[in-house]
Design an enzyme around this catalytic site. Structure first.
Site, PDB file in Angstrom:
ATOM      1  CE  LYS A  70       3.515  -8.109   8.311  1.00 46.40           C
ATOM      2  NZ  LYS A  70       4.782  -7.368   8.546  1.00 46.40           N
ATOM      3  NE  ARG A 113       5.556  -4.197  10.815  1.00 47.89           N
ATOM      4  CZ  ARG A 113       6.106  -5.274  11.357  1.00 47.89           C
ATOM      5  NH1 ARG A 113       7.320  -5.238  11.884  1.00 47.89           N
ATOM      6  NH2 ARG A 113       5.436  -6.418  11.369  1.00 47.89           N
ATOM      7  CB  VAL A 177      23.379   1.795   2.095  1.00 48.48           C
ATOM      8  CG1 VAL A 177      24.610   2.582   2.530  1.00 48.48           C
ATOM      9  CG2 VAL A 177      22.232   2.004   3.081  1.00 48.48           C
ATOM     10  N   GLY A 248      15.765  -8.724  14.359  1.00 47.29           N
ATOM     11  CA  GLY A 248      15.770  -9.974  13.612  1.00 47.29           C
ATOM     12  C   GLY A 248      14.958 -11.099  14.215  1.00 47.29           C
ATOM     13  CB  ALA A 249      14.648 -12.398  17.653  1.00 44.88           C
ATOM     14  CE  LYS A 254      14.262 -15.948  12.267  1.00 45.82           C
ATOM     15  NZ  LYS A 254      13.737 -14.895  11.359  1.00 45.82           N
TER      16      LYS A 254
END
Length: 349
Positions: A70, A113, A177, A248-249, A254
């Protein structure tokens, strides 16, 4: 000579749903722990720090007879240009012959995912009686990780949303949302009992957080999904029994949570090497707070070989860096469904 199926984003979305993706992500973790799947080294390039980057994640699933990759990019300013921030492409090939099976848009797969990983993390590491869910971040991933968590934790009574950069964005997110979650629930309308149960679960208060310290102290489950490079949650705010999934990391530098939270927590990751190199675990490892032997891969917990949460007082962390096996197994499932209903276009090379 080599026909393969090509799917655009619409076709991918038509053949993918969150409930199935939760099962797929679990299977990917399980196959990895059974040594029936292999990750290849990740490729990362930053076009402009904090503004635009890309990475290539790839691997081989011997347990599913596929390999592939990917390529996904993140351009943070794209929404101002009426373009998605995340753009990706997934390629799946047969590991017995090398022939291409399919190529497809990767944005929806990435969001689904990644969100599903938060749900799987909550399933195995959060307290079953968790009532308050805090989302740190209100971007495109928000609805996916919230819905997945609500699917796996049936007693959540309210959702709090904190955006470290913009309270206004958090307010807009809270207003929209539920509608996004309802869209993601459309595939289940024929299963009335399940559909009605999930509508009930999302029909709870979604509220903006203005005092992050108080929210963290009162939350049972926290999902972090930001591009932050500075900790947003402090150790002294965390209370006993809290579960944190860090989404997020995914690149060096990060960081979303105080590295000292790791010192007294039970630590779980999707892949130990990747977590130490580019995940939330990177900083605690570099500072000597965490050693590799303190990390447990989630696949071994799913298989019942290692313990997850062992008491209501445990603080648990799941560092979900996102592995190629999730993308490839999800893509393979989409291709099977697309072949059944004739979605996409068959091309040849």
């Amino acid at each position: 000579m080599f026909p393969f199926r090509v799917l655009n984003q619409e076709a991918v979305q038509e053949n993918l749903d969150m409930k199935s993706c939760l099962d797929i992500v679990e299977r990917a973790y399980r196959l990895k722990d059974e040594n029936k799947a292999t990750l290849f080294p990740m490729v990362f390039h930053e076009f402009e720090p904090g503004v635009a980057d890309m990475d290539i994640k790839s691997g081989h699933l011997a347990g599913a007879n596929i390999f592939g990759l990917k390529l996904v990019s993140w351009f943070g300013e794209n929404p101002t240009k009426n373009l998605p921030a995340i753009i990706g492409t997934v390629m799946v090939l047969d590991s017995r012959t090398g022939r291409p099976i399919g190529i497809m848009s990767g944005e929806a797969i990435t969001l689904m995912r990644t969100g599903a990983a938060a749900g799987v993390g909550a399933k195995y590491f959060a307290r079953e009686d968790s009532k308050v869910l805090l989302s740190v971040g209100s971007g495109h991933l928000g609805a996916y990780q919230l819905l997945a968590t609500l699917m796996t934790l049936e007693k959540i009574e309210k959702v709090w949303v904190y955006n470290p950069r913009s309270t206004e964005r958090a307010e807009i997110f809270c207003q929209s949302v539920k509608q996004k979650c309802m869209q993601l629930l459309q595939p289940y309308q024929t299963d009335r009992s399940y559909y009605e149960e999930m509508v009930r679960r999302i029909n709870i208060p979604f509220e903006v957080v203005y005092d992050i310290e108080q929210a963290v102290a009162e939350a049972d489950v926290i999902n972090t999904a930001t591009p932050s490079k500075q900790p947003l949650l402090k150790k002294e705010w965390i209370t006993e029994g809290t579960h944190i999934t860090c989404l997020g990391a995914d690149m060096g530098g990060k960081q979303e949570i105080d590295e000292h939270i790791f010192a007294n927590a039970k630590l779980f990751v999707d892949d130990i090497t990747q977590a130490m190199n580019v995940g939330e675990t990177e900083i605690p490892v570099k500072k000597g707070i965490v050693q590799a032997d303190q990390l447990t891969e989630i696949g071994s917990v799913i298989r019942g070989l290692r313990e997850g949460r062992t008491s209501p007082q445990d603080v648990t962390i799941f560092d979900s860096t996102g592995i190629a096996l999730q993308d490839l197994l999800t893509a393979e499932s989409i291709l099977r469904e697309a072949e059944k209903n004739g979605s996409g276009v068959v091309a040849d090379i």
